[in-house]
Scaffold this motif. Structure first.
Motif, short mmCIF file in Angstrom:
data_model
loop_
_atom_site.label_atom_id
_atom_site.label_comp_id
_atom_site.label_asym_id
_atom_site.label_seq_id
_atom_site.Cartn_x
_atom_site.Cartn_y
_atom_site.Cartn_z
N VAL A 127 0.88 -1.16 0.00
CA VAL A 127 0.00 0.00 0.00
C VAL A 127 0.92 1.21 0.00
N ASP A 128 0.73 2.10 -0.99
CA ASP A 128 1.53 3.33 -1.06
C ASP A 128 0.78 4.44 -0.33
N LEU A 129 1.41 5.00 0.68
CA LEU A 129 0.86 6.20 1.33
C LEU A 129 1.69 7.37 0.82
N VAL A 130 1.07 8.22 0.03
CA VAL A 130 1.80 9.33 -0.59
C VAL A 130 1.50 10.61 0.17
N LEU A 131 2.57 11.25 0.68
CA LEU A 131 2.43 12.46 1.49
C LEU A 131 3.12 13.63 0.77
N PRO A 132 2.35 14.52 0.15
CA PRO A 132 2.97 15.69 -0.47
C PRO A 132 3.42 16.67 0.63
N VAL A 133 4.65 17.14 0.52
CA VAL A 133 5.19 18.10 1.51
C VAL A 133 5.90 19.23 0.77
N GLN A 134 6.08 20.37 1.46
CA GLN A 134 6.84 21.45 0.82
C GLN A 134 8.31 21.07 0.78
N GLY A 159 -2.91 4.19 -2.10
CA GLY A 159 -3.21 3.45 -3.32
C GLY A 159 -2.40 2.17 -3.41
N PRO A 160 -2.77 1.29 -4.34
CA PRO A 160 -2.03 0.04 -4.51
C PRO A 160 -0.70 0.30 -5.20
N GLY A 161 0.35 -0.40 -4.78
CA GLY A 161 1.67 -0.23 -5.38
C GLY A 161 2.59 -1.37 -4.99
N GLY A 162 3.88 -1.08 -4.98
CA GLY A 162 4.90 -2.12 -4.77
C GLY A 162 5.42 -2.53 -6.14
N LYS A 163 6.72 -2.77 -6.22
CA LYS A 163 7.32 -3.05 -7.54
C LYS A 163 6.71 -4.28 -8.20
N GLY A 198 2.40 -5.12 3.12
CA GLY A 198 3.53 -4.18 3.05
C GLY A 198 3.06 -2.76 2.82
N THR A 199 3.81 -1.81 3.35
CA THR A 199 3.42 -0.40 3.24
C THR A 199 4.62 0.45 2.86
N ALA A 200 4.40 1.38 1.93
CA ALA A 200 5.46 2.33 1.56
C ALA A 200 4.99 3.73 1.92
N ILE A 201 5.85 4.46 2.64
CA ILE A 201 5.55 5.85 2.96
C ILE A 201 6.38 6.69 2.01
N ILE A 202 5.70 7.41 1.14
CA ILE A 202 6.36 8.14 0.05
C ILE A 202 6.15 9.63 0.29
N THR A 203 7.22 10.33 0.66
CA THR A 203 7.13 11.77 0.87
C THR A 203 7.62 12.45 -0.40
N VAL A 204 6.80 13.31 -0.97
CA VAL A 204 7.15 13.97 -2.24
C VAL A 204 7.14 15.48 -2.06
N GLY A 250 7.70 19.63 -3.56
CA GLY A 250 7.16 20.41 -4.68
C GLY A 250 7.93 20.20 -5.97
N ALA A 251 9.22 19.86 -5.87
CA ALA A 251 10.05 19.69 -7.08
C ALA A 251 9.94 18.26 -7.63
N GLY A 252 9.10 17.42 -6.98
CA GLY A 252 8.96 16.05 -7.47
C GLY A 252 10.00 15.10 -6.88
N GLU A 253 10.89 15.63 -6.04
CA GLU A 253 11.89 14.79 -5.36
C GLU A 253 11.15 13.97 -4.30
N ASN A 254 11.59 12.70 -4.08
CA ASN A 254 10.88 11.93 -3.07
C ASN A 254 11.83 11.21 -2.13
N ALA A 255 11.29 10.79 -0.99
CA ALA A 255 12.01 9.93 -0.04
C ALA A 255 11.03 8.83 0.33
N ILE A 256 11.47 7.58 0.23
CA ILE A 256 10.55 6.45 0.41
C ILE A 256 11.07 5.53 1.50
N THR A 257 10.18 5.13 2.40
CA THR A 257 10.49 4.10 3.38
C THR A 257 9.48 2.97 3.20
N VAL A 258 9.98 1.74 3.06
CA VAL A 258 9.09 0.60 2.86
C VAL A 258 9.15 -0.31 4.08
N ALA A 259 7.97 -0.67 4.61
CA ALA A 259 7.87 -1.74 5.62
C ALA A 259 7.47 -3.00 4.86
#
Ligand code: ATP
Length: 295
Positions: free
Chosen positions: A13-20, A37-41, A93-99, A101-110
């Motif tokens: 499960v992708d948890l997408v968190l938009p941040v500044q 939303g649904p995800g995972g490689k 499984g869960t992915a926390i995806i912090t994105v 404004g420039a589209g750069e992201n940091a991802i942590t997967v459990a």
């Protein structure tokens, strides 16, 4: 099962968190929204393979929870064979995806349930009967190794980046990596990948892809120039469509080049739409765009 393509991989499960701004260590920031939303490689690649037209079975482990139901629905909607899914005691499984404004992201997967995935006898027999087996590194190495050993043609998308053993690479027919992952496998010289595997495709983002094989010359496939909306799942779309196309043709050097072209066109379509699974194109739109690009 009798699927042409079997994907052995992760479902998250992708948890997408938009941040500044992506938080620094020790810092807390407030997200401006939250989508789930649904995800995972593995799941993304299975959907891409099915939508591209291959009969596709997915070997994965899901929790008995809401996340598992969300993934099942998305996979079923794409026409993926779910008969080899395993229900785990662990949560999905869960992915926390912090994105930012420039589209750069940091991802942590459990990994959670993904870490419990095993190659059961039924899964092994589907793997052994498939034309193409496709795996990634969001599940345990032991399961990847077992799938590789049972496969007729094994594609490893070595993502996320990891150092890999000769024991595993010795079973790989085709390695698919981006530049960071390539470096983890064989250092900065891309041609050194061929010391470890017989063939490799290195994806180069907006630069396209490079095909390296021991028995033919290097081939560069340029990217299709497009307006980028969101590159999430571009690499997964590329891998799934590559596997589906190889299953429909053959794995000779010339069919590999054609399959990489089709995967490149598919990935260019996926970067024009937001999200992971929602951005994965269908076979008809891939082939229509291929006809325009490769007249
Ligand atoms: P991601 O992690 O974003 O899914 P990746 O790092 O695994 O991707 P990339 O090499 O960035 O893989 O992209 C995979 C493929 O997607 C590329 O080979 C290319 O065909 C396509 N692609 C990526 N970025 C672009 C772009 N800006 N324009 C056109 N095509 C792109």
């Amino acid at each position: 099962v009798g699927a042409e393509v079997v994907v052995v991989g992760s479902a998250n499960v992708d948890l997408v968190l938009p941040v500044q701004r992506i938080p620094r260590p020790g810092e807390t920031v407030l997200a401006t929204g939250l989508t789930r939303g649904p995800g995972g490689k593995g799941a993304n690649q299975a959907v891409a393979s099915a939508r591209a037209g291959a009969s596709t079975a997915f070997v994965a482990a899901l929790g008995d929870d809401d996340g598992g139901a969300l993934l099942r629905a998305a996979l079923a909607e794409a026409g993926v064979d779910l008969s080899l899914l395993q229900i785990s005691q662990a949560p999905t499984g869960t992915a926390i995806i912090t994105v930012d404004g420039a589209g750069e992201n940091a991802i942590t997967v459990a990994p959670s349930a993904n870490a419990t995935l095993r190659l059961t006898p039924a899964a092994r027999s589907a793997v052994a009967g498939a034309k193409i087996v496709l795996s990634q590194l969001e599940i345990g190495f032991g399961t990847v190794q077992a799938a590789a050993e049972a496969s007729a043609y094994f594609i490893l998308n070595a993502a996320p980046a990891a150092e890999l053993t000769d024991e595993l690479l010795g079973q790989v027919d085709l390695l698919v990596v981006n530049e960071t992952e390539a470096e983890a496998v064989a250092g900065t010289k891309l041609s050194a990948l061929l010391d470890r595997v017989p063939a490799a495709v290195v994806t180069l983002g907006a630069e396209g892809a490079l095909i390296l094989t021991r028995d033919a010359a290097e081939v560069r496939v340029p990217a299709v120039p497009v307006e980028v909306v969101d590159t999430t799942a571009a690499g997964d779309t590329f891998c799934g469509v590559l596997a589906a196309t190889l299953a429909a043709t053959s794995t000779t050097a010339s069919d590999l080049t054609n399959a990489v072209r089709r995967a490149t066109v598919a990935a260019s379509l996926s970067v024009q739409t937001a999200g992971a699974i929602p951005s994965v194109p269908h076979g008809e739109s891939i082939d229509a765009r291929c006809a325009e690009v490769y007249l």
